[in-house]
Motif scaffolding. Structure first.
Motif: not given
Lengths: 181, 585
Positions: B485, B489, A13, A4-11, B557-558, A1, B286
């Motif tokens: 989570w 994840l 950009t 980006a998918a494992t973080t809690h936040y958007p990457a 996320s992401g 994985m 969010r």
């Protein structure tokens, strides 16, 4: 994985160009006001390349802060808006985008040396229109004003001649023309 | 002008500012103010069990009434304990005035007993703060604090008062209309821009209202105007967690909450719309998910009272700085006057598409006869309380998201939750504040067992003041959202998200002299909820639910809005067209 998918936040950009801006901020000269401004920069991860502050209107107790900062256009807009919403901030003016502006710095440069080095230092000071404001048999303190790059070159020239220390004000700035900020 | 001590000025200013209740906890550096509270009946003091609870209670009070919440705590630990609440109030724009005691002026900076740099510590977590070093400044500062807390984008204001200033005598002056030197938030939106917005709305083919907590903060009128505008335009509407209740959930134009745990239809509409009208919402992470894939094809209008919210995360095409109520009023007026006619056909097609997304039934879950599903518990709570005069608070986590998804809010100021900061332990003390403001209403904290233990001691406050709050604990023995989570994840490695030792909540309730109820079977749920509603004292309701349930839909996320994960009960038919969707305009 991927990460980006494992973080809690958007990457992240954005890939916009970073620009340098000079901002003038008019604030109430009250205790803690500088801490508010600096805390905003550190708390939100903005850069400060130079910062000067002094009371400029004594009767109204207003201080003028000149900040040189860097960021993408979106970040710069944020910085201005965030500054503007601080309660003691009266005005924020972007001198870089708001038309032609003057930027100056003052530096005091201490040089120690004898003989030919001493003479060379004096000659260069003369060429840069730096004034001698203190002298002993083996040292000078020069006062120089100008744009930052001019001060930078002067300091670099003094280095081999016995540079001891430099004290700089940071940048103060004002817009050209008849209008105030 | 009357001569009084600084401490008396505090009480006078609170009373003059309309404060009926102040939440607090005494200590050495505020004793003069407590002395002034004694033997007076203008302001009633509510003794909490922890200063964090005082601030959350004041938040609940403020958000359910629209008034400024007031808090009184001592120096040092009193002030530092209040910091979580202050940060919470700053994130969610809740108007508070928090008065902190401070060591005497001559000891400031001396590392005195119970001294801390309160203004330094609270500078980044307040809208503004003051250290009052001269009693002559105190009346002005107190009145200014209320003005700053309540106006513009609301927020918490701290007034730090050294003990010698509380003792010092000076002249008190009553609040009066004034203009702050520098602070003048803009409330009226630029008419040209509003006109432009109305033109954009009339030309839109796939429009969407995206509203937030700013509508609630702007007051009842803003919600009414929003409803009027949504009706006039016929556009669909979604809202953030903070904005629930501004538009009635029972209405057909309502798409449900959007964002990470929002509905399929709300998030797909955000992704596919051609015009987004953001009202009092701040494009939080969010909500947006992956920024470069956020609503790629839309023009965006952003109405917000805080210029720093605009273009912070998402670049918008038209920004209108102003108070929601003012701007919405102008919008309604201009829309009515406008000769432009919206494209009815396009709007019809848009609603048909939305109908397809709706048919996905994204909040569906598989119910059970054996074990209580958390969603079922909240649905039953809703069914058995709907139509009643009810206020809901929550803690933070899965139960909060299920409450937001499944409890149907029809009115503003009825939903108190920690959105921005996500503070576990918010709900119980907030419920205390809400119940105090609305003594005859039903106040329910939809809680998680982990969150509620963080501020459980406030049960004692509820009991002391006869506040019959209902703490409805969705007990899955996990920090459910953390567990979710970890499952999705982190390879199912449930590091420290299970609580090995939980108290017996029924006995705990009894220990607090409250009422305890445990419910373990779906069959007895209704009856026990009815019992909870009947009891006229604080209740801890231990609702034992399925520990493995996950909260869906979910945007990992992401990822962008169109890559949501659904629960396995949601409809599989990708393009189900409903009759409902077809008739919507």
């Amino acid at each position: 994985m991927n990460t980006a998918a494992t973080t809690h936040y958007p990457a992240m950009t954005t890939s916009q160009q970073v620009e340098s801006r000079t901002l003038c901020v008019l604030v109430d000269n009250e205790p803690g006001v500088l801490a508010r401004v600096i805390g905003l920069f550190s708390g939100r991860g903005y850069n400060i390349d130079s910062l000067t502050v002094s009371e400029t209107e004594h009767e109204e107790h207003l201080s003028r802060i000149t900040i040189v900062t860097r960021g993408t256009p979106m970040v710069i807009e944020q910085i201005k808006n965030q500054l503007d919403r601080l309660v003691p901030v009266h005005r924020v003016v972007d001198l870089t985008s708001g038309g032609p502006a003057l930027q100056r710095e003052l530096a005091m440069v201490k040089v120690r040396g004898k003989g030919e080095h001493r003479m060379e230092a004096l000659r260069l000071a003369d060429a840069f229109r730096a004034r001698v404001i203190d002298a002993t048999n083996e040292s000078f303190v020069f006062e120089i004003t100008g744009a930052s790059d001019k001060i930078e070159s002067f300091v670099n020239l003094m280095r081999p001649l016995g540079l001891v220390e430099v004290s700089r004000t940071g940048i103060v700035a004002i817009g050209r023309g008849p209008e105030g900020m | 002008m009357t001569d009084m001590t600084g401490a008396e000025m505090v009480i006078a200013a609170l009373a003059d500012q309309g404060v009926e209740h102040i939440f607090g906890y005494p200590g050495g550096a505020v004793l003069p103010i407590y002395d002034a509270l004694f033997n007076q009946d203008r302001v009633s003091h509510i003794l909490v069990r922890h200063e964090q609870g005082a601030v959350h209670a004041a938040e609940g009070y403020a958000r359910s009434t629209g008034k400024v919440g007031a808090v009184l705590v001592t120096s040092g630990p009193g002030a530092t304990n209040a910091v979580t609440g202050l940060t919470d109030a700053l994130c969610d724009s809740v108007p508070l005035v928090v008065i902190t005691g401070q060591v005497p002026t001559h000891l400031i900076g001396n590392d005195a007993f119970q001294e801390c740099d309160t203004v330094g510590i609270t500078r980044p977590c307040t809208k503004y703060n003051y250290l009052v070093k001269n009693v002559a400044d105190l009346p002005r500062v107190l009145h200014e604090a209320f003005h700053i807390a309540a106006s513009g984008r609301p927020g918490p204001v701290v007034v730090d008062i050294p003990k010698d200033i509380q003792f010092a005598k000076g002249a008190y002056s009553r609040p009066r209309e004034f203009q702050h030197r520098g602070y003048r938030p803009k409330t009226k939106g630029d008419l040209d821009k509003i006109k432009e917005a109305v033109d954009m709305m009339a030309a839109a083919q796939r429009p969407l209202f995206y509203t937030g907590g700013g509508v609630i903060n702007s007051g009842r009128a803003a919600s009414d105007l929003l409803r009027e505008l949504v009706k006039l335009t016929g556009f669909p509407i979604t809202s953030t967690l903070m904005g629930l209740g501004a538009f009635p959930a029972a209405d057909r134009q309502w798409l449900g909450m959007l964002g990470m745990h929002g509905t399929w239809e709300a998030n797909w509409s955000m992704h596919d719309c051609d015009l987004m009208i953001a009202v009092g919402a701040r494009f939080d992470d969010r909500i947006t998910g992956r920024l470069d894939a956020f609503s790629p094809g839309s023009k965006k209008i952003h109405i917000d009272i805080d210029p720093s919210s605009i273009n912070k995360n998402v670049k918008v095409d038209l920004a209108i700085v102003g108070d929601c109520a003012h701007v919405l009023e102008d919008m309604v007026r201009l829309w009515r006057a406008s000769a432009l006619v919206p494209d009815k056909k396009a709007l019809e097609a848009w609603w048909t598409q939305i109908g397809k997304w709706r048919a996905k039934n994204s909040l569906a879950y598989r119910n059970s006869n054996e074990i209580i599903k958390p969603q079922y518990a909240i649905q039953r709570l809703y069914e058995l309380t709907k139509g009643r005069d009810i206020y809901i608070t929550t803690e933070v986590g899965q139960h909060q998201m299920w409450a937001a998804q499944l409890y149907q809010f029809q009115e503003p100021n009825r939903w108190m939750t920690s959105g921005g900061l996500g503070t576990m332990g918010y709900g119980l003390p907030a419920a205390v504040g809400v119940q105090l403001a609305h003594p005859n209403s039903l106040v329910v904290d939809i809680a998680g067992e982990a969150s509620v233990l963080m501020t459980m001691q406030e049960m004692s406050t509820a009991v002391q003041y006869d506040l019959p709050i209902k703490v409805f604990i969705i007990n899955n023995r996990y920090m459910g959202m953390v567990r979710q989570w970890q499952e999705l994840l982190h390879g199912g490695r449930y590091a420290h998200s299970y609580t090995e030792a939980l108290p017996d909540f029924v006995k705990l309730a009894e220990a607090y002299h409250a009422h305890g109820i445990r419910c373990e079977h779906p069959g007895e749920l209704d009856e026990k909820i009815r019992e909870m509603l009947k009891v006229n004292k604080p209740v801890l309701f231990d609702c034992v639910v399925d520990p493995a349930e996950n909260c869906f839909p979910m945007i990992p996320s992401g990822r962008p809005h169109n890559e949501m994960l659904l629960g396995d009960a949601a409809t599989r038919v990708e393009d189900a067209v409903t009759e409902e969707g077809k008739v919507m305009v």
